[in-house]
Scaffold this active site. Sequence first.
Site, PDB file in Angstrom:
ATOM      1  N   LYS A  13      27.694 -62.963   4.901  1.00 62.52           N
ATOM      2  CA  LYS A  13      27.202 -62.543   3.577  1.00 62.52           C
ATOM      3  C   LYS A  13      25.999 -63.361   3.129  1.00 62.52           C
ATOM      4  O   LYS A  13      24.991 -62.794   2.704  1.00 62.52           O
ATOM      5  CB  LYS A  13      28.321 -62.652   2.519  1.00 62.52           C
ATOM      6  CG  LYS A  13      29.454 -61.694   2.716  1.00 62.52           C
ATOM      7  CD  LYS A  13      30.509 -61.825   1.642  1.00 62.52           C
ATOM      8  CE  LYS A  13      31.167 -63.171   1.559  1.00 62.52           C
ATOM      9  NZ  LYS A  13      31.955 -63.583   2.711  1.00 62.52           N
ATOM     10  N   ARG A 125      30.150 -71.935  14.766  1.00 64.84           N
ATOM     11  CA  ARG A 125      29.347 -72.624  13.742  1.00 64.84           C
ATOM     12  C   ARG A 125      29.735 -74.102  13.684  1.00 64.84           C
ATOM     13  O   ARG A 125      28.872 -74.974  13.603  1.00 64.84           O
ATOM     14  CB  ARG A 125      29.570 -71.942  12.384  1.00 64.84           C
ATOM     15  CG  ARG A 125      28.767 -72.524  11.253  1.00 64.84           C
ATOM     16  CD  ARG A 125      28.860 -71.679  10.005  1.00 64.84           C
ATOM     17  NE  ARG A 125      30.197 -71.631   9.433  1.00 64.84           N
ATOM     18  CZ  ARG A 125      30.562 -70.796   8.466  1.00 64.84           C
ATOM     19  NH1 ARG A 125      29.712 -69.927   7.960  1.00 64.84           N
ATOM     20  NH2 ARG A 125      31.786 -70.828   7.982  1.00 64.84           N
ATOM     21  N   ARG A 137      31.715 -78.058   8.219  1.00 66.77           N
ATOM     22  CA  ARG A 137      32.371 -77.621   6.982  1.00 66.77           C
ATOM     23  C   ARG A 137      33.872 -77.830   7.111  1.00 66.77           C
ATOM     24  O   ARG A 137      34.464 -77.550   8.162  1.00 66.77           O
ATOM     25  CB  ARG A 137      32.083 -76.147   6.713  1.00 66.77           C
ATOM     26  CG  ARG A 137      30.681 -75.897   6.246  1.00 66.77           C
ATOM     27  CD  ARG A 137      30.361 -74.442   6.094  1.00 66.77           C
ATOM     28  NE  ARG A 137      31.389 -73.675   5.391  1.00 66.77           N
ATOM     29  CZ  ARG A 137      31.166 -72.480   4.862  1.00 66.77           C
ATOM     30  NH1 ARG A 137      29.987 -71.913   4.960  1.00 66.77           N
ATOM     31  NH2 ARG A 137      32.140 -71.848   4.240  1.00 66.77           N
ATOM     32  N   ARG A 148      41.943 -68.352   4.142  1.00 65.92           N
ATOM     33  CA  ARG A 148      40.848 -67.658   3.459  1.00 65.92           C
ATOM     34  C   ARG A 148      40.925 -66.146   3.670  1.00 65.92           C
ATOM     35  O   ARG A 148      40.641 -65.358   2.762  1.00 65.92           O
ATOM     36  CB  ARG A 148      39.501 -68.197   3.938  1.00 65.92           C
ATOM     37  CG  ARG A 148      39.265 -69.642   3.495  1.00 65.92           C
ATOM     38  CD  ARG A 148      38.070 -70.281   4.164  1.00 65.92           C
ATOM     39  NE  ARG A 148      36.824 -69.647   3.748  1.00 65.92           N
ATOM     40  CZ  ARG A 148      35.705 -69.692   4.457  1.00 65.92           C
ATOM     41  NH1 ARG A 148      35.666 -70.343   5.606  1.00 65.92           N
ATOM     42  NH2 ARG A 148      34.613 -69.113   4.020  1.00 65.92           N
TER      43      ARG A 148
END
Length: 190
Positions: A13, A125, A137, A148
Amino acid sequence: MRLVLLGPPGAGKGTQAFKLSQILAIPQLSTGDMLRAAVSERTAIGRQAAEIMERGELVPDDLVVGLIADRIARSDAVSGFILDGFPRTVTQAESLDDVLGSHQLNCVLELKVDEQHLLDRILGRAMQARENGEAVRADDNQEALSVRLTAYANQTRPLTHYYAAKGLLKTVDASQPMDRVTAALVEAIA
């Protein structure tokens, strides 16, 4: 052009909102970025949000909606905007409709990606960040993604039905290469 970008965590996104903002020459509005800016600028909403966040609580919908209302009233959003990360619930979508009044959304773009592809992306990532000596992260792992995705399914996925009923929803396969996804989004808007 007033757009909302929906999709599960890791769907791309933020990346696609940035690309679309450049192509369409409209701002990408991330609620997280807007909250941090309001807090640092010490606006009225920022001061309220800071107090709530300092207590470790979530910023309530009315403050977030107020923040968005203030942001979309700025001159750079007159031609439109891309909302990235908002709305997350049907209640927030209804509040957004109220804020927009007669200037309703033009399109809601859903990035659809299967769960295994999302996991591969997020783990990739994290690996790339490690290889580059960058911080990984905290939520870039399988357990956090599972939590999530459950939250997304329960809270945000119902938005697809809400916007489909309004005739605004366009779905794009976001498991394709990044540039193909961007092209598909531009085509969906047209």
